[in-house]
Design an enzyme around this catalytic site. Structure first.
Site, mmCIF file in Angstrom:
data_model
loop_
_atom_site.group_PDB
_atom_site.id
_atom_site.type_symbol
_atom_site.label_atom_id
_atom_site.label_comp_id
_atom_site.label_asym_id
_atom_site.label_seq_id
_atom_site.Cartn_x
_atom_site.Cartn_y
_atom_site.Cartn_z
ATOM 1 N N HIS A 17 10.352 -13.968 -13.513
ATOM 2 C CA HIS A 17 9.575 -14.248 -12.290
ATOM 3 C C HIS A 17 8.268 -14.878 -12.751
ATOM 4 C CE1 HIS A 17 9.130 -13.675 -7.999
ATOM 5 N NE2 HIS A 17 7.940 -13.144 -8.153
ATOM 6 N N LYS A 30 8.060 -17.911 -0.368
ATOM 7 C CA LYS A 30 6.744 -18.159 -0.972
ATOM 8 C C LYS A 30 6.992 -18.748 -2.347
ATOM 9 C CE LYS A 30 3.364 -14.805 -2.663
ATOM 10 N NZ LYS A 30 2.422 -13.756 -2.248
ATOM 11 N N LYS A 90 5.498 -19.772 -6.033
ATOM 12 C CA LYS A 90 4.385 -19.483 -6.931
ATOM 13 C C LYS A 90 4.065 -20.758 -7.694
ATOM 14 C CE LYS A 90 3.112 -15.663 -7.275
ATOM 15 N NZ LYS A 90 2.227 -14.801 -6.425
ATOM 16 N N ASP A 130 1.638 -19.753 -3.138
ATOM 17 C CA ASP A 130 0.609 -18.864 -3.681
ATOM 18 C C ASP A 130 0.133 -19.474 -4.990
ATOM 19 O OD1 ASP A 130 -1.055 -16.848 -4.459
ATOM 20 O OD2 ASP A 130 0.464 -15.265 -4.454
ATOM 21 N N GLU A 170 -1.892 -19.507 -0.079
ATOM 22 C CA GLU A 170 -2.484 -18.230 -0.505
ATOM 23 C C GLU A 170 -3.378 -18.444 -1.720
ATOM 24 O OE1 GLU A 170 0.482 -15.170 -0.786
ATOM 25 O OE2 GLU A 170 -0.745 -13.891 -2.074
ATOM 26 N N ASP A 201 -5.945 -13.347 -0.927
ATOM 27 C CA ASP A 201 -5.223 -12.275 -1.622
ATOM 28 C C ASP A 201 -6.155 -11.665 -2.670
ATOM 29 O OD1 ASP A 201 -3.540 -10.529 -2.848
ATOM 30 O OD2 ASP A 201 -2.196 -12.001 -3.715
ATOM 31 N N LYS A 227 -2.653 -5.324 1.053
ATOM 32 C CA LYS A 227 -1.957 -4.656 -0.051
ATOM 33 C C LYS A 227 -2.525 -3.256 -0.190
ATOM 34 C CE LYS A 227 -0.701 -8.822 -2.568
ATOM 35 N NZ LYS A 227 -0.662 -9.557 -3.834
ATOM 36 N N GLU A 281 6.082 -9.434 2.612
ATOM 37 C CA GLU A 281 6.820 -9.843 1.393
ATOM 38 C C GLU A 281 7.236 -8.582 0.637
ATOM 39 O OE1 GLU A 281 4.005 -12.208 -0.866
ATOM 40 O OE2 GLU A 281 2.762 -10.462 -1.302
HETATM 41 C C1 MUC Z 1 0.786 -12.121 -5.374
HETATM 42 O O1 MUC Z 1 -0.074 -12.732 -5.968
HETATM 43 O O2 MUC Z 1 0.814 -12.202 -4.155
HETATM 44 C C2 MUC Z 1 3.596 -11.108 -4.469
HETATM 45 C C3 MUC Z 1 4.834 -11.680 -4.430
HETATM 46 C C4 MUC Z 1 5.071 -12.247 -5.690
HETATM 47 O O3 MUC Z 1 6.054 -12.851 -6.075
HETATM 48 O O4 MUC Z 1 3.992 -12.039 -6.478
HETATM 49 C C5 MUC Z 1 3.110 -11.227 -5.790
HETATM 50 C C6 MUC Z 1 1.698 -11.236 -6.145
HETATM 51 MG MG MG Z 2 -0.884 -13.586 -4.037
#
Ligand code: MUC
Ligand code: MG
Length: 373
Positions: free
Chosen positions: A22, A167, A169, A198, A224, A249, A273, A327
């Site tokens: 991941h 989402k 990354k 994000d 994000e 976040d 969170k 999420e």
């Molecule tokens: C984050 O930064 O939001 C939440 C879902 C994911 O894949 O990583 C997280 C952390």
């Molecule tokens: Mg995040």
């Protein structure tokens, strides 16, 4: 009311494999490390909580090892002998002496709520004032690091009706490469899915100004934490000019951060969170600030396992509006679990159990197998 004394608190580090690497901007996870908290009370009831972060110290100020050490050395002595049924008093006692450490506090608050729910025969959501829904829509994070693999993964999730919010990354690669990746995925999925990104703080403002424009123009629904939590004025400017909404976040490390972000107009959506606010009750204070300020809500995760995921879920089902959904997919990223009954994900939703406490039981054999020796 009679008191129920806390007899012991233990913190257990558990390492579980992930279904695939991941890839986040700051860290690639090959496994996830949970910190499971067990609070034993004089009436024989045990409360279970979780304090989990991502990638050691690469996301926040607490690591699994520091969480365990601080729970063992600082939290346990303050809690043992206190009344487990008075959660306000117990958490205030911690807050007076322990600065920060919201991840550890969140795990403790979750465990106390679990114990009290079991004691009273009520789900944690009912202790928090009552649920207004029984399930939560759950996004999935596409983070294999490969565009074609991510599209195939999203198509599979749509086919099996598990997720229709994705989402992505980004932030680790050169910006043009990341933008091409996002646009290709949105193009492939079209109106069948909501696509969000994000950046985990990895852009500077100059890059973010252009990149947010491209993302907005290409149908990305939410951006994000594009820039550093320390560049507050930059966040305000971006929030004013980005065509797609900006979500905070990392900017929220405590309830007070939520208040100052709202006052400054630095985001139009907050990722809630439990770990970054100090627990399921604490996160609802951030939600109240957002609601009062007209800021949208999203139920975030630190990729907790089943315990932390349900602790978050019990808080989120009490919210009036959760416009951006959640999420809470952490357990689905793991190949193994340490609870007896897996969480139920069905028709794009996580079902939140109507059982006393968090509504789960530890599988002792699996916990013994996966705990760090
Ligand atoms: C984050 O930064 O939001 C939440 C879902 C994911 O894949 O990583 C997280 C952390
Ligand atoms: Mg995040």
């Amino acid at each position: 009311m009679s008191q129920v004394l806390i007899e012991s608190l233990s913190a257990i580090i558990v390492d579980l494999p992930t279904i695939r690497p991941h890839k986040l901007a700051m860290h690639t996870m090959q496994n996830q490390t949970l910190v499971i908290i067990r609070i034993r009370c004089a009436d024989g009831i045990e409360g279970i909580g979780e304090a989990t972060t991502i990638g050691g110290l690469s996301y926040g100020n607490e690591s699994p090892d520091s969480i365990k050490t601080n729970l063992d050395c600082h939290f346990a002595p303050l809690l043992i002998g206190q009344d487990a049924s008075n959660i306000n008093a117990a958490m205030l006692r911690l807050d007076k002496v322990i600065k920060g450490n919201t991840f550890a506090k969140s795990g403790v608050e979750s465990a106390l709520l679990d114990a009290q729910g079991k004691r009273l025969g009520l789900p944690v959501s009912e202790l928090l004032g009552g649920r207004v829904r029984d399930s939560l829509e759950v996004a999935w994070t596409l983070a294999s690091g490969d565009t074609a693999k991510d599209i195939a993964e999203a198509e599979h999730m749509l086919d099996i009706r598990r997720h229709r919010i994705f989402k992505l990354k980004i932030g680790a690669n050169e910006v043009s490469q990341d933008l091409a990746h996002v646009v290709a995925i949105k193009k492939a999925l079209g109106d069948r899915a909501s696509v969000r990104v994000d950046v985990n703080q990895y852009w500077d403002e100059a890059v973010a100004i252009r990149a947010c424009q491209v993302l907005g123009d290409n149908g990305i629904d939410l951006i994000e934490q594009p820039i550093s939590r320390h560049n507050r004025s930059g966040q305000v400017r971006l929030n004013q000019r980005s065509p797609a909404p900006i979500m905070a976040d990392e900017s929220i490390e405590c309830v007070e951060d939520a208040f100052s972000l709202a006052a400054d107009g630095a985001a139009s959506v907050f990722a809630l969170k439990i770990a970054k606010n100090g627990g399921p009750r604490a996160v609802l204070r951030t939600a109240a600030i957002a609601e009062a300020a007209g800021i949208g809500l999203y139920g975030g995760t630190m990729l907790e396992g089943s315990v932390g995921t349900l602790a978050s879920a019990h808080a989120f089902v009490t919210l009036n509006k959760l416009t951006w959904d959640t999420e809470l997919f952490g357990p689905l990223l793991l190949t193994e679990d340490i609870v007896t009954t897996p969480l139920v994900y069905r028709d794009f939703q996580l079902e939140v159990p109507i059982l006393p406490g968090l509504g789960l039981a530890i599988d002792e054999e699996r916990l013994a197998f996966f705990r760090r020796k």
